[in-house]
Write a protein that holds these residues in place. Structure first.
Motif, PDB file in Angstrom:
ATOM      1  N   TYR A  53       1.041  -1.244  -0.196  1.00  0.00           N
ATOM      2  CA  TYR A  53       0.307   0.038  -0.255  1.00  0.00           C
ATOM      3  C   TYR A  53       0.766   1.406  -0.197  1.00  0.00           C
ATOM      4  O   TYR A  53       0.391   1.627  -0.681  1.00  0.00           O
ATOM      5  N   GLU A  54       1.828   1.381   0.992  1.00  0.00           N
ATOM      6  CA  GLU A  54       2.994   2.947   0.753  1.00  0.00           C
ATOM      7  C   GLU A  54       2.903   2.794  -0.401  1.00  0.00           C
ATOM      8  O   GLU A  54       3.546   3.355  -0.856  1.00  0.00           O
ATOM      9  N   LEU A  62      -0.217   5.112  -1.789  1.00  0.00           N
ATOM     10  CA  LEU A  62       0.193   6.642  -1.052  1.00  0.00           C
ATOM     11  C   LEU A  62       0.363   7.457  -2.445  1.00  0.00           C
ATOM     12  O   LEU A  62      -0.095   8.356  -2.448  1.00  0.00           O
ATOM     13  N   PRO A  63       2.032   7.193  -3.347  1.00  0.00           N
ATOM     14  CA  PRO A  63       1.863   8.050  -4.144  1.00  0.00           C
ATOM     15  C   PRO A  63       1.148   8.281  -4.719  1.00  0.00           C
ATOM     16  O   PRO A  63       1.108  10.064  -5.770  1.00  0.00           O
ATOM     17  N   THR A  64      -0.332   7.812  -5.361  1.00  0.00           N
ATOM     18  CA  THR A  64      -1.072   8.704  -6.157  1.00  0.00           C
ATOM     19  C   THR A  64      -2.163   9.398  -5.581  1.00  0.00           C
ATOM     20  O   THR A  64      -3.186  10.118  -5.987  1.00  0.00           O
ATOM     21  N   LEU A  65      -1.693   9.542  -4.379  1.00  0.00           N
ATOM     22  CA  LEU A  65      -2.491  10.320  -3.358  1.00  0.00           C
ATOM     23  C   LEU A  65      -2.105  11.870  -3.224  1.00  0.00           C
ATOM     24  O   LEU A  65      -0.293  11.902  -3.165  1.00  0.00           O
ATOM     25  N   LYS A  66      -3.340  12.938  -2.805  1.00  0.00           N
ATOM     26  CA  LYS A  66      -2.926  14.552  -2.950  1.00  0.00           C
ATOM     27  C   LYS A  66      -1.339  14.355  -1.511  1.00  0.00           C
ATOM     28  O   LYS A  66      -1.867  13.321  -0.624  1.00  0.00           O
ATOM     29  N   VAL A  67      -0.269  15.139  -0.893  1.00  0.00           N
ATOM     30  CA  VAL A  67       0.394  14.970  -0.597  1.00  0.00           C
ATOM     31  C   VAL A  67      -0.482  15.056   0.870  1.00  0.00           C
ATOM     32  O   VAL A  67      -0.493  14.149   2.060  1.00  0.00           O
ATOM     33  N   ARG A 113      -1.711  11.967   1.809  1.00  0.00           N
ATOM     34  CA  ARG A 113      -0.714  10.904   1.931  1.00  0.00           C
ATOM     35  C   ARG A 113      -0.183  11.322   3.769  1.00  0.00           C
ATOM     36  O   ARG A 113      -0.417  10.481   4.570  1.00  0.00           O
ATOM     37  N   LYS A 114       0.078  12.257   4.562  1.00  0.00           N
ATOM     38  CA  LYS A 114       0.220  12.517   5.538  1.00  0.00           C
ATOM     39  C   LYS A 114      -1.063  11.983   6.528  1.00  0.00           C
ATOM     40  O   LYS A 114      -0.634  11.147   7.360  1.00  0.00           O
ATOM     41  N   TYR A 152      -3.299   9.416   6.431  1.00  0.00           N
ATOM     42  CA  TYR A 152      -3.013   8.130   5.664  1.00  0.00           C
ATOM     43  C   TYR A 152      -2.017   7.822   6.644  1.00  0.00           C
ATOM     44  O   TYR A 152      -1.918   6.499   7.216  1.00  0.00           O
ATOM     45  N   SER A 153      -0.743   8.089   6.418  1.00  0.00           N
ATOM     46  CA  SER A 153       0.373   7.656   7.362  1.00  0.00           C
ATOM     47  C   SER A 153       0.203   7.627   8.538  1.00  0.00           C
ATOM     48  O   SER A 153       0.228   6.779   9.553  1.00  0.00           O
TER      49      SER A 153
END
Length: 95
Positions: free
Chosen positions: A13-14, A18-23, A26-27, A29-30
């Motif tokens: 997933y990471e 994650l790279p396909t999501l807006k910044v 990503r923050k 969800y992380s």
């Protein structure tokens, strides 16, 4: 497939999703994964997570005073993780 939620996050997933999501996504969800999902579900195998356990997790977070928005984000992230695992043939259902 016998993979834990933490391993699924780290290995698939990471790096893939994650790279396909807006910044901001990503923050968020992380942070949600690191602070809430990993401590509770991280060591569990994906196939062993059950609906009742997900409900207990949400109820626990609610009792800890988490906002409705945070609870929704947690549920949505968990659902998204399982949806991807299903689409990649790693589990059969989304608890």
């Amino acid at each position: 497939m016998d993979i834990t939620l933490e391993d699924f996050w780290t290995q698939y997933y990471e790096p893939e999703i994650l790279p396909t999501l807006k910044v901001s996504g990503r923050k968020t969800y992380s942070s949600l994964f690191k602070n809430h999902l990993r401590p509770y579900f991280g060591a569990q195998k994906l196939a062993e997570v059950q609906r009742l356990e997900v409900q207990r997790f949400i109820t626990l977070k609610q009792s800890q005073g988490k906002s409705t928005e945070t609870l929704s984000h947690l549920r949505n992230l968990l659902s998204a993780l399982f949806a991807m695992a299903i689409s990649w043939g790693m589990v059969e259902s989304n608890p």
